[in-house]
Enzyme design. Structure first.
Site, PDB file in Angstrom:
ATOM      1  N   GLU A   1     -13.147  -2.873  11.085  1.00 54.56           N
ATOM      2  CA  GLU A   1     -13.099  -2.092   9.844  1.00 54.56           C
ATOM      3  C   GLU A   1     -14.165  -2.522   8.845  1.00 54.56           C
ATOM      4  O   GLU A   1     -14.923  -1.698   8.343  1.00 54.56           O
ATOM      5  CB  GLU A   1     -11.700  -2.222   9.227  1.00 54.56           C
TER       6      GLU A   1
ATOM      7  N   GLU B   1       0.837  -1.208   0.000  1.00 61.20           N
ATOM      8  CA  GLU B   1       0.000   0.000   0.000  1.00 61.20           C
ATOM      9  C   GLU B   1       0.870   1.256   0.000  1.00 61.20           C
ATOM     10  O   GLU B   1       0.704   2.154   0.827  1.00 61.20           O
ATOM     11  CB  GLU B   1      -0.982  -0.037   1.175  1.00 61.20           C
TER      12      GLU B   1
ATOM     13  N   ASP C   1      -8.251  -9.251   3.128  1.00 65.38           N
ATOM     14  CA  ASP C   1      -8.097  -8.187   4.109  1.00 65.38           C
ATOM     15  C   ASP C   1      -9.273  -8.149   5.077  1.00 65.38           C
ATOM     16  O   ASP C   1     -10.131  -7.276   4.961  1.00 65.38           O
ATOM     17  CB  ASP C   1      -7.971  -6.836   3.380  1.00 65.38           C
TER      18      ASP C   1
HETATM   19  C1  GCV Z   1      -2.943   0.129   8.361  1.00 65.37           C
HETATM   20  C2  GCV Z   1      -6.236  -2.400   5.153  1.00 65.37           C
HETATM   21  C3  GCV Z   1      -6.719  -1.145   5.834  1.00 65.37           C
HETATM   22  C4  GCV Z   1      -5.596  -0.170   6.029  1.00 65.37           C
HETATM   23  C5  GCV Z   1      -4.462  -0.859   6.798  1.00 65.37           C
HETATM   24  C6  GCV Z   1      -4.023  -2.076   5.990  1.00 65.37           C
HETATM   25  C7  GCV Z   1      -2.926  -2.879   6.671  1.00 65.37           C
HETATM   26  O1  GCV Z   1      -5.929  -2.136   3.831  1.00 65.37           O
HETATM   27  O2  GCV Z   1      -7.769  -0.586   5.089  1.00 65.37           O
HETATM   28  O3  GCV Z   1      -6.094   0.945   6.728  1.00 65.37           O
HETATM   29  O4  GCV Z   1      -3.391  -0.002   7.027  1.00 65.37           O
HETATM   30  O5  GCV Z   1      -5.128  -2.924   5.807  1.00 65.37           O
HETATM   31  O6  GCV Z   1      -3.274  -3.880   7.280  1.00 65.37           O
HETATM   32  O7  GCV Z   1      -1.779  -2.512   6.594  1.00 65.37           O
END
Ligand code: GCV
Length: 651
Positions: free
Chosen positions: A374, A267, A346
């Site tokens: 989330e 990411e 995820d």
């Molecule tokens: C901390 C997902 C979440 C992100 C998170 C990522 C991760 O993509 O939406 O907010 O980032 O996981 O676990 O690194």
């Protein structure tokens, strides 16, 4: 006593302590930093409940008698109860503390003595909470207010809340905490420097009193961003010395520092790929820096390309972790632990268990779970997650020796769901997930039901009927949430980036690799070897064959593994499209039923508690109705097939 704030340490909310009053006359304990926290907890409880100060001496055979017997093992404890005394023997200070908390929690829950006199030993050496807290006080994916650690890029100096947090964590056996977000931005990159270390060391001290080690997430590109180097290449000698110097300085401030948590090449975060190196090179370099001090590197396997082309159906984000890390098995240093999310995507409400747990045989593994909700209702919708985590831990990989995930891993981390909200978790009932995570990773053989019941009785009410009702609500909640959101494992039909509420095509034509491929004939991701992305081949043959074949694939994962016509007949005798209609109508009804069930508890729990939970159920009911209508309408339009029961599906 404040039930919202005290959570499962609300001793005294019912009358259950009366029969234990006699033990609070005296506390006998050996010396020790963590043991003295146990003594303090008993003395404070005595003061709070009975207005008495126990005599604390070294040598009584009555009251609470705390002892250490190293042969029990680290973190283990044994409790024996006689007429005169409660003997709590720990394998070390942590064991004593855990034993004391178990006594207080189970007594508060109104359990009988034979249930309170237990011996337990932790399944894993590391039981960790990961915070995604940023220096400005915001929390990535936080639904419970602001950070208790940071605000305006300063570290808190008020240890009151930190101490209470340490108490909550250690009371369920947590012994590690990473205080900052794995996405380490510029300012937070300095957490490992003198700019912050004095303040962070005060946090570490407070956690240390409760047997909890502090960890920090680090920025892989720190040598460039804060070190003035022009590279973060793990094989570069300047980079190695940068990290060695950092480690030396950190341990000078925090002798009991746990180590680094790292998100790299994921990411848009930096990582070793930039230098043509792999993740073993990156992790091992950091591990060498920490080795002299006994520190560890926890290296996340959430590594995937978030710039995919949705037009290319041969690529599959679910494959990424295995494809990256399987070839590196055996190359990681012994103080590196790969942290693997429970599923390959995820933290969806339903996905397959990550095949990486079966792929790595010569590498230390931790499992990563998401306690913060989330994708699972953001602490507005009720979703007790222990059943989901258990599915992962109980998954049979069919690898030789240690086939079950719970026996293959050496630790577990849960992404925190707390903030500065009065009840810690925004929604009081979401406390069950924090409690449940701690209990489950201490003893994965516990059932989701046992854990839920313990939490309810200790935190909300030990009344037989009421606690049974709330336990039942918790245990049905994952199933309910799943049934009104995305069907049969397909996932992702959420509002992009925000991740609460329905938006079926929100991610469909995006670069994130999160698709459902619905058309007028059917939906789902073909991950088979025969006609799809080949993801099924990442499992051992027993699982690969099961998932590959649409007839043996578990139906709750049907759309995770297969692209299926709407007319496909499920084992229930209904078609896929009919299942979508049925589950969404039923799911929304069951969500409304949760709200009604809660209404029956009015006057049975404190008003503020009741109201806070009631408001959440109102939001959940509305959310579930919206999911129902949008999903049903969307698939009715796509498929052109009517609901056989003629319920209201909008045009
Ligand atoms: C901390 C997902 C979440 C992100 C998170 C990522 C991760 O993509 O939406 O907010 O980032 O996981 O676990 O690194």
């Amino acid at each position: 006593m404040d039930m919202m704030y005290d959570c499962w340490l609300s001793a005294g909310k019912d009358d259950n302590f009366d029969r234990a009053k006699k033990y609070f006359c005296s506390v006998t304990a050996p010396d020790g930093r963590v043991v003295s926290s146990a003594v303090k907890e008993l003395c404070n409880t005595a003061e709070r409940l009975f207005g008495i100060s126990p005599c604390v001496d070294g040598d009584a055979d009555k009251g609470f008698v705390l002892r250490i017997d190293a042969s029990l093992g680290a973190g283990a404890y044994k409790t024996e109860i006689t007429d005169d005394a409660v003997y709590i023997t720990g394998g070390d200070g942590n064991g004593v503390l855990y034993g004391v908390y178990r006594f207080l929690i189970l007594t508060g829950g109104g359990y009988p003595d034979d249930r309170i006199a237990v011996s337990e030993s932790p399944a894993y050496a590391v039981r960790m909470i990961d915070h995604w807290d940023n220096g400005d006080g915001g929390i990535e994916r936080g639904y419970a207010g602001r950070s208790i650690f940071f605000s305006d890029y300063a570290v808190t100096e008020d240890m009151t809340r930190i101490t209470d947090y340490a108490r909550l964590l250690s009371s369920v056996g947590i012994n590690a905490v990473c205080i900052n977000n794995v996405n380490v931005h510029r300012n937070e990159s300095y957490f490992i420097t003198d700019r912050y270390l004095d303040k962070i060391s005060a946090l570490a001290d407070t956690f240390g009193d409760y047997g909890i080690k502090l960890y920090l997430s680090v920025n892989y590109a720190a040598p460039i961003e804060i070190g003035g180097l022009d590279t973060a290449d793990p094989l570069d000698s300047g980079v190695k010395s940068f990290w060695a110097d950092m480690a030396k300085n950190i341990y000078a401030h925090i002798p009991g520092f746990g180590g680094f948590l790292v998100k790299a090449d994921s990411e848009n975060r930096p990582g070793p790929f930039t230098y043509g190196r792999d993740h073993a090179d990156g992790a091992n370099m950091l591990a060498e820096a920490l080795r002299p001090y006994g520190g560890i590197v926890i290296w996340r396997c959430f590594v995937y390309n978030c710039h995919l082309d949705w037009r290319d159906r041969s690529i599959d984000r679910a494959r990424a972790a295995y494809d990256h890390f399987k070839p590196l098995d055996g190359r990681f240093a012994d103080n590196v632990y790969l942290q693997i999310k429970n599923g390959p995507m995820d933290f969806q409400i339903r996905e397959a268990v990550s095949p990486l747990f079966s792929g790595l045989d010569k590498t230390n593994m931790f499992a990563e779970f998401q306690i913060t909700q989330e994708y699972t209702g953001q602490q507005k919708d009720l979703c007790y997650l222990v059943p989901m985590w258990k599915e992962c831990l109980d998954f049979n990989t069919f690898r030789n020796g240690k086939p079950f995930v719970k026996d293959r891993i050496l630790g577990a981390a849960g992404v925190s769901n707390i903030g500065d909200s009065h009840c810690w978790t925004g929604a009081p009932l979401a406390g069950a997930n924090l409690y449940g995570f701690g209990r489950l990773v201490f003893d994965p053989s516990l059932s989701a039901g046992e854990i839920a019941e313990e939490w309810v009785r200790a935190s909300v009410t030990s009344d037989e009927k009421d606690s049974e009702l709330i336990t039942k609500m918790l245990l049905s909640s994952r199933d309910i949430y799943e049934s009104y959101t995305s069907p049969l494992g397909v996932g992702w039909m959420v509002v992009p980036h925000y991740h609460y509420g329905v938006d079926i095509d929100g991610y469909e034509y995006s670069p994130w690799g999160t698709y459902h491929y619905s058309d007028c004939h059917g939906m789902g991701v073909d991950r088979t070897v025969a006609t799809g992305t080949g993801y099924t081949s990442q499992y051992a043959p027993e699982n690969a064959d099961m998932y590959e074949n649409i007839d043996t694939c578990p139906e709750e994962l049907l759309l995770f593994f297969h692209h299926v016509p709407y007319t496909h007949m499920l084992k229930s005798g209904e078609t896929l499209i009919q299942h979508i209609y049925d589950s969404h109508f039923e799911g929304a009804d069951r969500a409304a039923e949760l709200a009604h069930q809660w209404e029956t508890l009015k006057g049975r729990v404190p008003d503020d508690y009741f109201e806070t939970v009631r408001e959440r159920f109102e939001m959940q009911t509305a959310n579930a109705e919206r999911w129902r209508d949008v999903v049903n309408t969307y698939f009715h339009r796509k498929s052109g097939i009517d609901d056989i029961h003629n319920r209201k599906v909008y045009d």
